[in-house]
Design a protein around this motif. Structure first.
Motif, mmCIF file in Angstrom:
data_model
loop_
_atom_site.group_PDB
_atom_site.id
_atom_site.type_symbol
_atom_site.label_atom_id
_atom_site.label_comp_id
_atom_site.label_asym_id
_atom_site.label_seq_id
_atom_site.Cartn_x
_atom_site.Cartn_y
_atom_site.Cartn_z
ATOM 1 N N LEU A 83 26.114 39.585 15.173
ATOM 2 C CA LEU A 83 25.924 39.111 16.543
ATOM 3 C C LEU A 83 27.191 39.209 17.374
ATOM 4 C CD1 LEU A 83 23.590 36.015 16.082
ATOM 5 C CD2 LEU A 83 23.003 38.295 16.896
ATOM 6 N N HIS A 84 28.326 38.879 16.796
ATOM 7 C CA HIS A 84 29.563 38.851 17.589
ATOM 8 C C HIS A 84 29.869 40.234 18.165
ATOM 9 C CE1 HIS A 84 33.435 37.647 19.063
ATOM 10 N NE2 HIS A 84 34.056 38.516 18.288
ATOM 11 N N ARG A 85 29.739 41.265 17.348
ATOM 12 C CA ARG A 85 30.017 42.624 17.828
ATOM 13 C C ARG A 85 29.003 43.058 18.885
ATOM 14 N NH1 ARG A 85 33.398 46.347 15.834
ATOM 15 N NH2 ARG A 85 34.580 44.452 15.463
ATOM 16 N N LEU A 86 27.745 42.669 18.737
ATOM 17 C CA LEU A 86 26.734 43.003 19.735
ATOM 18 C C LEU A 86 26.999 42.279 21.055
ATOM 19 C CD1 LEU A 86 23.394 43.103 17.719
ATOM 20 C CD2 LEU A 86 24.521 45.009 18.858
ATOM 21 N N VAL A 87 27.436 41.017 20.978
ATOM 22 C CA VAL A 87 27.799 40.290 22.195
ATOM 23 C C VAL A 87 28.872 41.062 22.949
ATOM 24 C CG1 VAL A 87 28.923 38.215 23.091
ATOM 25 C CG2 VAL A 87 27.150 38.005 21.356
ATOM 26 N N GLN A 88 29.899 41.514 22.243
ATOM 27 C CA GLN A 88 30.996 42.250 22.880
ATOM 28 C C GLN A 88 30.513 43.570 23.465
ATOM 29 O OE1 GLN A 88 33.692 42.367 19.476
ATOM 30 N NE2 GLN A 88 35.009 40.851 20.459
ATOM 31 N N LEU A 89 29.589 44.244 22.771
ATOM 32 C CA LEU A 89 29.113 45.549 23.236
ATOM 33 C C LEU A 89 28.310 45.407 24.528
ATOM 34 C CD1 LEU A 89 29.069 48.547 22.422
ATOM 35 C CD2 LEU A 89 26.878 48.114 21.299
ATOM 36 N N PHE A 90 27.349 44.489 24.562
ATOM 37 C CA PHE A 90 26.549 44.296 25.767
ATOM 38 C C PHE A 90 27.388 43.707 26.891
ATOM 39 C CE2 PHE A 90 22.994 44.883 22.882
ATOM 40 C CZ PHE A 90 22.063 45.527 23.678
ATOM 41 N N ASP A 91 28.338 42.853 26.541
ATOM 42 C CA ASP A 91 29.231 42.297 27.550
ATOM 43 C C ASP A 91 30.058 43.398 28.202
ATOM 44 O OD1 ASP A 91 30.437 39.533 28.516
ATOM 45 O OD2 ASP A 91 32.135 40.861 28.154
ATOM 46 N N ALA A 92 30.520 44.358 27.403
ATOM 47 C CA ALA A 92 31.298 45.473 27.940
ATOM 48 C C ALA A 92 30.465 46.329 28.889
ATOM 49 C CB ALA A 92 31.843 46.326 26.792
ATOM 50 N N ALA A 93 29.182 46.522 28.561
ATOM 51 C CA ALA A 93 28.304 47.294 29.434
ATOM 52 C C ALA A 93 28.106 46.590 30.776
ATOM 53 C CB ALA A 93 26.957 47.526 28.753
ATOM 54 N N GLY A 94 27.854 45.281 30.731
ATOM 55 C CA GLY A 94 27.708 44.528 31.972
ATOM 56 C C GLY A 94 28.986 44.513 32.782
ATOM 57 N N LEU A 95 30.118 44.376 32.101
ATOM 58 C CA LEU A 95 31.406 44.369 32.788
ATOM 59 C C LEU A 95 31.633 45.678 33.535
ATOM 60 C CD1 LEU A 95 34.727 42.946 31.586
ATOM 61 C CD2 LEU A 95 34.668 45.382 32.078
ATOM 62 N N GLY A 96 31.310 46.805 32.885
ATOM 63 C CA GLY A 96 31.495 48.098 33.523
ATOM 64 C C GLY A 96 30.668 48.253 34.788
ATOM 65 N N LEU A 97 29.420 47.813 34.754
ATOM 66 C CA LEU A 97 28.557 47.930 35.931
ATOM 67 C C LEU A 97 28.963 46.960 37.036
ATOM 68 C CD1 LEU A 97 25.103 48.309 34.163
ATOM 69 C CD2 LEU A 97 26.268 50.058 35.514
ATOM 70 N N PHE A 98 29.308 45.733 36.677
ATOM 71 C CA PHE A 98 29.595 44.722 37.691
ATOM 72 C C PHE A 98 30.940 44.923 38.375
ATOM 73 C CE2 PHE A 98 26.724 40.772 37.161
ATOM 74 C CZ PHE A 98 25.610 41.585 37.247
ATOM 75 N N CYS A 99 31.908 45.528 37.698
ATOM 76 C CA CYS A 99 33.185 45.776 38.383
ATOM 77 C C CYS A 99 33.002 46.807 39.501
ATOM 78 C CB CYS A 99 34.262 46.217 37.398
ATOM 79 S SG CYS A 99 34.082 47.868 36.688
ATOM 80 N N VAL A 100 31.996 47.662 39.342
ATOM 81 C CA VAL A 100 31.697 48.644 40.399
ATOM 82 C C VAL A 100 30.894 47.996 41.520
ATOM 83 C CG1 VAL A 100 30.489 50.806 40.930
ATOM 84 C CG2 VAL A 100 31.790 50.587 38.799
ATOM 85 N N THR A 101 29.804 47.322 41.178
ATOM 86 C CA THR A 101 28.941 46.753 42.219
ATOM 87 C C THR A 101 29.638 45.627 42.981
ATOM 88 O OG1 THR A 101 27.924 45.205 40.636
ATOM 89 C CG2 THR A 101 26.847 47.346 40.951
ATOM 90 N N GLY A 102 30.430 44.821 42.288
ATOM 91 C CA GLY A 102 31.150 43.745 42.970
ATOM 92 C C GLY A 102 32.155 44.279 43.968
ATOM 93 N N THR A 103 32.883 45.323 43.588
ATOM 94 C CA THR A 103 33.858 45.929 44.490
ATOM 95 C C THR A 103 33.170 46.587 45.680
ATOM 96 O OG1 THR A 103 35.300 46.352 42.586
ATOM 97 C CG2 THR A 103 35.805 47.534 44.627
ATOM 98 N N LEU A 104 32.079 47.292 45.418
ATOM 99 C CA LEU A 104 31.356 47.950 46.512
ATOM 100 C C LEU A 104 30.830 46.944 47.527
ATOM 101 C CD1 LEU A 104 29.308 50.733 44.661
ATOM 102 C CD2 LEU A 104 31.268 51.039 46.187
ATOM 103 N N LYS A 105 30.291 45.840 47.054
ATOM 104 C CA LYS A 105 29.752 44.847 47.980
ATOM 105 C C LYS A 105 30.852 44.255 48.847
ATOM 106 C CE LYS A 105 26.293 41.243 48.338
ATOM 107 N NZ LYS A 105 25.219 40.521 47.636
ATOM 108 N N ALA A 106 32.027 44.031 48.264
ATOM 109 C CA ALA A 106 33.149 43.521 49.054
ATOM 110 C C ALA A 106 33.593 44.542 50.096
ATOM 111 C CB ALA A 106 34.307 43.167 48.129
ATOM 112 N N LEU A 107 33.655 45.810 49.718
ATOM 113 C CA LEU A 107 34.066 46.860 50.662
ATOM 114 C C LEU A 107 33.044 47.009 51.784
ATOM 115 C CD1 LEU A 107 35.330 49.502 48.089
ATOM 116 C CD2 LEU A 107 36.743 48.222 49.705
#
Length: 218
Positions: A83-107
């Motif tokens: 479970l711990h490794r899967l948490v990190q894997l899915f968390d990394a996927a969400g992090l990658g998408l949200f750093c883009v969408t969050g920045t775009l919305k601010a811009l």
């Protein structure tokens, strides 16, 4: 398209939250709640900083991914050891998408590039931080043995640069999200880390080993 990408990011983060719930022995409702906090928390904080009504409460469709995530984890949860490794894997996927969408919305709301990057980072790490605090575990954000916010910073900074160059599109955004994801996963795989807050010259010397001889007390 923006909403679709955000929903995918919410789902990845929500799966990470529900996996954490399974790891901590929560029930199904607790899993859905923790998945919702993880998936929606960063976006709510972002919208409040933008002085907007959170999109989560304006569009009920945003609540669907956390429910689906909880059901998927309930049906397909592997052994607890994984479970711990899967948490990190899915968390990394969400992090990658949200750093883009969050920045775009601010811009799009006329924030300057530096502030937009910071908001992108807050969006991508906020949900995971809330998840770990609620689960009573050390947040990945403060884990000295890997990088977390740094991967989001790279993705958010590249998003701001590409936006100002006028070449942002779905493919470029997906590529930036993939790069942030790859950095995060590589840091876990190879043990990359950021230097500690205090340099080695400031850290106390290790306690010398106790002598095998008789001890004198004064």
């Amino acid at each position: 398209m923006y909403i679709l990408i955000e929903l995918i990011g919410i789902f990845f983060f929500a799966v990470a939250g529900s996996l954490m719930a399974a790891r901590r022995g929560f029930d199904l409702l607790g899993s859905a709640f923790l998945g919702g906090v993880c998936g929606l928390g960063g976006g709510v904080v972002r919208d409040l900083i933008l002085n907007q009504s959170p999109a989560t409460f304006a569009h009920p469709i945003y609540f669907i991914p956390p429910v689906l995530a909880a059901l998927c984890v309930y049906a397909f949860t592997p052994s607890v050891q994984k479970l711990h490794r899967l948490v990190q894997l899915f968390d990394a996927a969400g992090l990658g998408l949200f750093c883009v969408t969050g920045t775009l919305k601010a811009l799009e709301n006329d924030f300057n590039p530096v502030t937009a990057v910071l908001l992108g980072v807050i969006t991508s790490v906020g949900g995971g931080l809330m998840r770990d605090v609620i689960s009573n575990v050390t947040p990945d954000l403060f884990n000295p043995r890997d990088i977390y916010a740094l991967a989001a910073m790279v993705g958010a900074a590249l998003t701001a640069v590409v936006w100002h160059l006028g070449i942002m599109n779905v493919a470029v955004g997906a590529g930036i999200a993939g790069l942030a994801f790859a950095i995060r996963v590589a840091s876990i795989r190879f043990g990359w880390s950021v230097p500690l807050a205090a340099g080695h010259w400031h850290r106390p010397n290790p306690t010398p080993p106790a002598s095998d001889g008789p001890q004198r007390h004064f």
